[in-house]
Write a protein that holds these residues in place. Structure first.
Motif, PDB file in Angstrom:
ATOM      1  N   HIS A   1      -6.440   3.585  -6.586  1.00 37.58           N
ATOM      2  CA  HIS A   1      -6.623   2.339  -5.857  1.00 37.58           C
ATOM      3  C   HIS A   1      -7.724   1.525  -6.546  1.00 37.58           C
TER       4      HIS A   1
ATOM      5  N   LYS B   1      -0.962   4.217   1.137  1.00 36.34           N
ATOM      6  CA  LYS B   1      -1.941   5.114   1.741  1.00 36.34           C
ATOM      7  C   LYS B   1      -1.399   5.881   2.949  1.00 36.34           C
TER       8      LYS B   1
ATOM      9  N   SER C   1       0.839  -1.200   0.000  1.00 35.38           N
ATOM     10  CA  SER C   1       0.000   0.000   0.000  1.00 35.38           C
ATOM     11  C   SER C   1       0.873   1.249   0.000  1.00 35.38           C
TER      12      SER C   1
END
Length: 212
Positions: A156, A141, A139
């Motif tokens: 995403h 994020k 990820s």
């Protein structure tokens, strides 16, 4: 009496414009080249597909700690273009990036390269449209764990994969993380919070009680 001269002038200008248009067709448009990187599921390697224009060689180099070029070990190298097959020769100078050489033209170079530290970066001598695909177990994020160079556009996807794109860039960098690193971050933050309470808040409360 001067009409033929004007006609010849107009014809010359039209011919000049046509020649200019034809010559421009053969020139690669700045920023039109693309580079695609796909990080493999285990995060230890990536597959690159890079367009090159008007070139007779391609150098396999990574970006060093000080921004210098360092050798990039590669495998499964292929060269595709307006040729069947597209042949190339290797040059592997000691201590320097390896190079493939071929007939001058427009090609696509593909290769497999190792990846360490969950960090992918690259630089080019002309603007590129760059796309990086990150598998679902990683990820970008959390800004405390991830990082991206300026101009990145992040998407995403429903399958948990992540796409990061840059338009007309000469350098890119993306750092991603897995669940283990995220768990370790929260453990560290919780530990620091508890430590702050023990070393700061509790002594303050005790001092206030004594003052009363």
């Amino acid at each position: 009496m001067r009409t033929p001269d004007r006609d010849r002038c107009r014809s010359a200008i039209a011919a000049l414009c046509a020649a200019l248009v034809i010559s421009l067709v053969g020139i690669p448009v700045a920023g039109a080249l693309s580079a695609e990187y796909i990080v493999l599921p285990n995060g230890t390697a990536y597959h690159a597909t890079i367009e090159i224009a008007d070139a007779a060689r391609y150098e396999f180099a990574d970006v060093g700690f000080m921004g210098e070029k360092v050798p990039l070990p590669v495998s499964n190298v292929t060269l595709t273009g307006d040729c069947t097959p597209c042949n190339f020769t290797w040059s592997r100078p000691w201590g320097a990036p390896s190079v493939i050489m071929f007939d001058k033209g427009n090609y696509t170079v593909s290769y497999l390269a190792p990846l360490s530290g969950n960090n992918l970066q690259g630089q080019f001598i002309r603007p590129y449209s760059v796309a990086v695909t990150i598998p679902g177990e990683f990820s970008v994020k959390n800004p405390l764990l991830a990082g991206m160079s300026q101009g990145a556009n992040v998407t995403h996807h429903p399958d948990n994969t992540t796409s990061v794109r840059w338009e007309k860039t000469t350098v890119f960098n993306v750092r991603f993380y897995d669940q283990w690193h995220e768990n370790m971050l929260w453990f560290f933050l919780q530990f620091m919070a508890i430590l702050t309470v023990i070393l700061v808040v509790v002594p303050y409360l005790l001092s206030m009680k004594k003052a009363e």
